[in-house]
Motif scaffolding. Structure first.
Motif, PDB file in Angstrom:
ATOM      1  N   GLY A 124      -5.232  -4.560   9.034  1.00 44.84           N
ATOM      2  CA  GLY A 124      -4.538  -3.672   9.946  1.00 44.84           C
ATOM      3  C   GLY A 124      -3.048  -3.935   9.953  1.00 44.84           C
ATOM      4  N   LEU A 125      -2.301  -3.011  10.532  1.00 41.22           N
ATOM      5  CA  LEU A 125      -0.854  -3.146  10.657  1.00 41.22           C
ATOM      6  C   LEU A 125      -0.427  -2.405  11.914  1.00 41.22           C
ATOM      7  CD1 LEU A 125       1.738  -2.722   7.783  1.00 41.22           C
ATOM      8  CD2 LEU A 125       2.184  -1.839  10.062  1.00 41.22           C
ATOM      9  N   LEU A 126       0.336  -3.075  12.777  1.00 42.41           N
ATOM     10  CA  LEU A 126       0.807  -2.474  14.025  1.00 42.41           C
ATOM     11  C   LEU A 126       2.325  -2.497  14.066  1.00 42.41           C
ATOM     12  CD1 LEU A 126       0.075  -1.365  16.887  1.00 42.41           C
ATOM     13  CD2 LEU A 126       0.310  -3.720  17.701  1.00 42.41           C
ATOM     14  N   GLY A 127       2.914  -1.326  14.207  1.00 40.61           N
ATOM     15  CA  GLY A 127       4.366  -1.233  14.288  1.00 40.61           C
ATOM     16  C   GLY A 127       4.810   0.191  14.059  1.00 40.61           C
ATOM     17  N   GLY A 128       6.086   0.458  14.321  1.00 42.46           N
ATOM     18  CA  GLY A 128       6.615   1.774  14.032  1.00 42.46           C
ATOM     19  C   GLY A 128       6.529   2.077  12.547  1.00 42.46           C
ATOM     20  N   ALA A 129       6.268   3.318  12.218  1.00 39.67           N
ATOM     21  CA  ALA A 129       6.064   3.677  10.808  1.00 39.67           C
ATOM     22  C   ALA A 129       7.257   3.301   9.946  1.00 39.67           C
ATOM     23  CB  ALA A 129       5.769   5.169  10.687  1.00 39.67           C
ATOM     24  N   GLU A 130       8.466   3.464  10.480  1.00 40.91           N
ATOM     25  CA  GLU A 130       9.647   3.162   9.670  1.00 40.91           C
ATOM     26  C   GLU A 130       9.975   1.674   9.632  1.00 40.91           C
ATOM     27  OE1 GLU A 130      13.620   4.150  11.016  1.00 40.91           O
ATOM     28  OE2 GLU A 130      12.839   4.728  12.987  1.00 40.91           O
ATOM     29  N   GLU A 131       9.185   0.857  10.330  1.00 43.37           N
ATOM     30  CA  GLU A 131       9.429  -0.584  10.322  1.00 43.37           C
ATOM     31  C   GLU A 131       8.786  -1.271   9.120  1.00 43.37           C
ATOM     32  OE1 GLU A 131      10.012  -2.447  14.535  1.00 43.37           O
ATOM     33  OE2 GLU A 131       8.072  -1.416  14.538  1.00 43.37           O
ATOM     34  N   SER A 132       8.021  -0.553   8.350  1.00 47.83           N
ATOM     35  CA  SER A 132       7.405  -1.128   7.148  1.00 47.83           C
ATOM     36  C   SER A 132       8.089  -0.602   5.900  1.00 47.83           C
ATOM     37  CB  SER A 132       5.913  -0.774   7.077  1.00 47.83           C
ATOM     38  OG  SER A 132       5.175  -1.468   8.050  1.00 47.83           O
ATOM     39  N   SER A 133       8.366  -1.503   4.990  1.00 41.93           N
ATOM     40  CA  SER A 133       8.920  -1.096   3.699  1.00 41.93           C
ATOM     41  C   SER A 133       7.858  -0.347   2.906  1.00 41.93           C
ATOM     42  CB  SER A 133       9.374  -2.327   2.918  1.00 41.93           C
ATOM     43  OG  SER A 133       8.244  -3.131   2.583  1.00 41.93           O
ATOM     44  N   ILE A 134       8.283   0.360   1.887  1.00 44.15           N
ATOM     45  CA  ILE A 134       7.342   1.044   1.007  1.00 44.15           C
ATOM     46  C   ILE A 134       6.411   0.033   0.349  1.00 44.15           C
ATOM     47  CG2 ILE A 134       7.112   2.426  -1.082  1.00 44.15           C
ATOM     48  CD1 ILE A 134       8.042   3.972   1.384  1.00 44.15           C
ATOM     49  N   ALA A 135       6.948  -1.137   0.003  1.00 42.93           N
ATOM     50  CA  ALA A 135       6.114  -2.171  -0.626  1.00 42.93           C
ATOM     51  C   ALA A 135       5.007  -2.616   0.331  1.00 42.93           C
ATOM     52  CB  ALA A 135       6.972  -3.362  -1.038  1.00 42.93           C
ATOM     53  N   GLN A 136       5.347  -2.770   1.623  1.00 40.89           N
ATOM     54  CA  GLN A 136       4.315  -3.180   2.584  1.00 40.89           C
ATOM     55  C   GLN A 136       3.273  -2.082   2.764  1.00 40.89           C
ATOM     56  OE1 GLN A 136       5.385  -3.846   6.813  1.00 40.89           O
ATOM     57  NE2 GLN A 136       4.208  -5.757   6.663  1.00 40.89           N
ATOM     58  N   ALA A 137       3.722  -0.842   2.824  1.00 38.69           N
ATOM     59  CA  ALA A 137       2.777   0.279   2.946  1.00 38.69           C
ATOM     60  C   ALA A 137       1.856   0.328   1.731  1.00 38.69           C
ATOM     61  CB  ALA A 137       3.539   1.593   3.094  1.00 38.69           C
ATOM     62  N   GLN A 138       2.403   0.105   0.554  1.00 42.86           N
ATOM     63  CA  GLN A 138       1.582   0.110  -0.660  1.00 42.86           C
ATOM     64  C   GLN A 138       0.551  -1.010  -0.638  1.00 42.86           C
ATOM     65  OE1 GLN A 138       4.817  -0.058  -3.508  1.00 42.86           O
ATOM     66  NE2 GLN A 138       4.587   2.106  -4.023  1.00 42.86           N
ATOM     67  N   ALA A 139       0.943  -2.179  -0.125  1.00 48.03           N
ATOM     68  CA  ALA A 139       0.003  -3.302  -0.043  1.00 48.03           C
ATOM     69  C   ALA A 139      -1.145  -2.984   0.906  1.00 48.03           C
ATOM     70  CB  ALA A 139       0.743  -4.563   0.415  1.00 48.03           C
ATOM     71  N   LEU A 140      -0.835  -2.299   2.004  1.00 40.66           N
ATOM     72  CA  LEU A 140      -1.877  -1.896   2.950  1.00 40.66           C
ATOM     73  C   LEU A 140      -2.846  -0.914   2.308  1.00 40.66           C
ATOM     74  CD1 LEU A 140      -2.732  -2.093   6.026  1.00 40.66           C
ATOM     75  CD2 LEU A 140      -1.463   0.043   6.312  1.00 40.66           C
ATOM     76  N   PHE A 141      -2.308   0.065   1.612  1.00 33.23           N
ATOM     77  CA  PHE A 141      -3.153   1.042   0.918  1.00 33.23           C
ATOM     78  C   PHE A 141      -3.947   0.384  -0.200  1.00 33.23           C
ATOM     79  CE2 PHE A 141      -1.028   4.298   3.241  1.00 33.23           C
ATOM     80  CZ  PHE A 141      -1.779   5.451   3.102  1.00 33.23           C
ATOM     81  N   ASP A 142      -3.387  -0.651  -0.819  1.00 29.49           N
ATOM     82  CA  ASP A 142      -4.086  -1.306  -1.924  1.00 29.49           C
ATOM     83  C   ASP A 142      -5.383  -1.947  -1.452  1.00 29.49           C
ATOM     84  OD1 ASP A 142      -4.298  -1.885  -4.613  1.00 29.49           O
ATOM     85  OD2 ASP A 142      -3.226  -3.785  -4.465  1.00 29.49           O
ATOM     86  N   VAL A 143      -5.399  -2.459  -0.231  1.00 32.59           N
ATOM     87  CA  VAL A 143      -6.625  -3.042   0.327  1.00 32.59           C
ATOM     88  C   VAL A 143      -7.527  -1.949   0.902  1.00 32.59           C
ATOM     89  CG1 VAL A 143      -7.597  -4.598   2.061  1.00 32.59           C
ATOM     90  CG2 VAL A 143      -5.492  -5.223   0.857  1.00 32.59           C
ATOM     91  N   ASN A 144      -6.989  -1.158   1.823  1.00 28.96           N
ATOM     92  CA  ASN A 144      -7.818  -0.257   2.619  1.00 28.96           C
ATOM     93  C   ASN A 144      -8.294   0.988   1.887  1.00 28.96           C
ATOM     94  OD1 ASN A 144      -7.222  -2.091   4.606  1.00 28.96           O
ATOM     95  ND2 ASN A 144      -6.265  -0.640   5.996  1.00 28.96           N
TER      96      ASN A 144
END
Length: 277
Positions: free
Chosen positions: A91-111
């Motif tokens: 999971g990830l909790l925070g404002g959408a713009e608070e995550s870098s594209i790399a972090q978003a990609q890492a989340l999608f890579d798992v989920n």
């Protein structure tokens, strides 16, 4: 309800929480269960988590070779795979713009891509068998929006669209794909949330408020066994539904989402999350 006979099951992310409860429920129902954890698998892990009778194997769902090794090991030991439960996720909790594209990609890579990797590795086996069931763990946030969980909700919405479409592709092979949607569940999910990698001060108050709301909701949420029972139902129904809401709250919100006018649902969601109208 008519049910299918148990066979060989693979449950990803089975070392704790919903995955652990699911592995135990399936084993109790007669399945031969192989659970996975990202770390080294061992008999001591199974024993420490009260998973006697469940074979624990290591698997990193973000790694193609690790997934292939898992499936080959299960086939070498059991010869077939009748059920796949894609439970591993973060999971990830925070404002959408608070995550870098790399972090978003890492989340999608798992989920998301983790689900694709394991599913793609299992499908040739199930097609040869002309039989199989895939249960994908979504979330209530795969059905409704969630402020300060935009990226996590996006992964679950992706899993929903993928699963529903894939089910239509595979029915002709005797394979069904179904979704289970839990609400807040009493696990270590909140403790293990990924934090945004570029925090913005402007979101601090709202983010902290959402963190408190989530912690309170989890403490009052369903036990993992409630979700596990729903997964067992989805796994064994001879004519499965497309999606299963797991627990009272999930069922209520699912109904409200379908029948309450959008403006009223939106207003209620903002109020419950402490947001101004």
């Amino acid at each position: 309800m008519n049910t299918i006979s148990p066979g060989v099951a693979v449950v990803t992310g089975a070392s704790s929480g919903i995955g652990c409860a699911t592995a135990k429920a399936l084993q109790g129902a007669g399945y031969r269960v192989f659970g996975t954890s990202r770390g080294a698998a061992s008999e001591s892990l199974a024993a420490s988590d009260n998973l006697e009778g469940v074979t624990m194997l290591a698997c990193d769902v973000t790694d193609d070779e690790s997934v292939a090794k898992l499936i080959n090991e299960v086939l070498a030991r059991a010869g077939r795979i009748d059920l796949l439960v894609n439970n591993a996720g973060i999971g990830l909790l925070g404002g959408a713009e608070e995550s870098s594209i790399a972090q978003a990609q890492a989340l999608f890579d798992v989920n998301v891509f983790g689900v694709l990797r394991v599913t793609n590795a299992v499908l040739p086996v199930m097609r040869r068998q002309r039989l199989g069931r895939i249960v994908n763990l979504s979330s209530l946030l795969g059905l409704i929006p969630a402020p300060y969980s935009a990226l996590y909700a996006a992964t679950k919405h992706a899993v929903e669209g993928y699963s529903e479409s894939l089910d239509h592709e595979l029915r002709g092979f005797g394979i069904r794909v179904v979704l289970v949607e839990p609400a807040y569940t009493r696990t270590s999910f909140e403790e293990n949330l990924v934090r945004p990698d570029r925090l913005l001060e402007i979101y601090d108050a709202a983010r902290d408020g959402m963190n408190t709301i989530m912690r309170t909701a989890i403490e009052a949420g369903d036990q993992p066994e409630v979700v596990a029972r729903t997964i067992l139902e989805a796994a064994t129904a001879s004519a499965p539904k497309r999606r299963y809401a797991a627990g009272k709250m999930a069922r209520q919100v699912s109904l409200l989402r379908r029948f309450v006018p959008e403006f009223a649902f939106d207003k209620s969601l903002r109020k419950q999350n402490g947001l101004s109208a």
